[in-house]
Design a protein around this motif. Sequence first.
Motif, PDB file in Angstrom:
ATOM      1  N   CYS A  84      -7.624   2.850   8.857  1.00 53.41           N
ATOM      2  CA  CYS A  84      -7.677   3.653   7.638  1.00 53.41           C
ATOM      3  C   CYS A  84      -7.612   5.131   7.981  1.00 53.41           C
ATOM      4  N   ARG A  89     -11.860   3.479   9.781  1.00 50.46           N
ATOM      5  CA  ARG A  89     -12.211   2.100  10.116  1.00 50.46           C
ATOM      6  C   ARG A  89     -10.978   1.277  10.505  1.00 50.46           C
ATOM      7  N   GLY A 122      -2.935   3.205   6.976  1.00 54.57           N
ATOM      8  CA  GLY A 122      -2.907   3.294   5.525  1.00 54.57           C
ATOM      9  C   GLY A 122      -4.275   3.661   5.016  1.00 54.57           C
ATOM     10  N   TYR A 123      -4.601   3.175   3.808  1.00 55.75           N
ATOM     11  CA  TYR A 123      -5.899   3.499   3.240  1.00 55.75           C
ATOM     12  C   TYR A 123      -6.602   2.222   2.819  1.00 55.75           C
ATOM     13  N   CYS A 124      -7.840   2.092   3.246  1.00 55.57           N
ATOM     14  CA  CYS A 124      -8.609   0.884   2.987  1.00 55.57           C
ATOM     15  C   CYS A 124      -8.986   0.820   1.510  1.00 55.57           C
ATOM     16  N   PRO A 125      -9.409  -0.345   1.056  1.00 54.17           N
ATOM     17  CA  PRO A 125      -9.754  -0.518  -0.355  1.00 54.17           C
ATOM     18  C   PRO A 125     -10.664   0.590  -0.888  1.00 54.17           C
ATOM     19  N   LYS A 128      -8.700   4.110  -0.784  1.00 53.92           N
ATOM     20  CA  LYS A 128      -7.490   4.266  -1.587  1.00 53.92           C
ATOM     21  C   LYS A 128      -7.796   4.678  -3.019  1.00 53.92           C
TER      22      LYS A 128
END
Lengths: 134, 134
Positions: A84, A89, A122-125, A128
Amino acid sequence: MTSSTHRITHQREIILQRLQSVTSHPTADELYVMIKQHLPRISIATVYRNLEWLVDHGYAQKIEVGGRQKRFDGTTRPHYHIRCLGCGRVDDVALPLFENLHSPVENHTGYVVTKHHIEFTGYCPQCKQSRQKS
Amino acid sequence: MTSSTHRITHQREIILQRLQSVTSHPTADELYVMIKQHLPRISIATVYRNLEWLVDHGYAQKIEVGGRQKRFDGTTRPHYHIRCLGCGRVDDVALPLFENLHSPVENHTGYVVTKHHIEFTGYCPQCKQSRQKS
DNA sequence: ATAAGTGCAAACGATTTGCGACCGC
DNA sequence: GCGGTCGCAAATCGTTTGCACTTAT
């Protein structure tokens, strides 16, 4: 495999046990605080030294991804990761391994290929949503 | 895109030009010595700051691979890399990109995936011979 | 006894930062 | 003159190392 003297010391045991107790991929200092609860007098140097030892002896793996700190993984089975960009993480990615890539790569690079690793970013839940068009 | 004042300074221009002049993937300090030949008074801080700027503004990319130092790449086209465990050098891998991996990964991780990177590791042509069963 | 392992503090290497000087508009 | 940038030195961060002390055999 069956030589030497001390092999699995108490510290090593606790370190590996803590590492295996989580599915995250902790950094050395994250592990350090977890371990301190069981071994309050342990030093960060011992954590680093023993993580290295555990990796070298096939008990754990060091996952060399982007970001400043190295991360460790209590399983030795190869698999891919996603990191992330928000909070740093790292999670596992359950994709089948691409074993068949090695020989084409050897052919055109001239290298001997020993491993490969895929890192998604990317971006974690959590992260994001906290960035809906900031 | 069309704001600000100084945008591409002389230092930035030279740094990008040096970075683009090589097919290797130099570290900041490797670049620093290359750049010093053109700008003898430049400081390493300026090199780091401007590499960061060039990456953020889409002129270059930082390749986040294993090893202690970050490496930079004067092309922005995504591609894969292979790193030599002997000497640390990094070469390009001419494999087509796996674009189609992102959505399955998003589905099972819950992340938004922005990129992925594959890093192969092994031994380069030079290093592989200097280790015939040492 | 001895070889391996430990904790501590200091050293290290890579990168970042604070700051006063400087440059181009 | 002003904001952005620069060079320098100091600071920071993650990791490693030297060393004297301990531990298990």
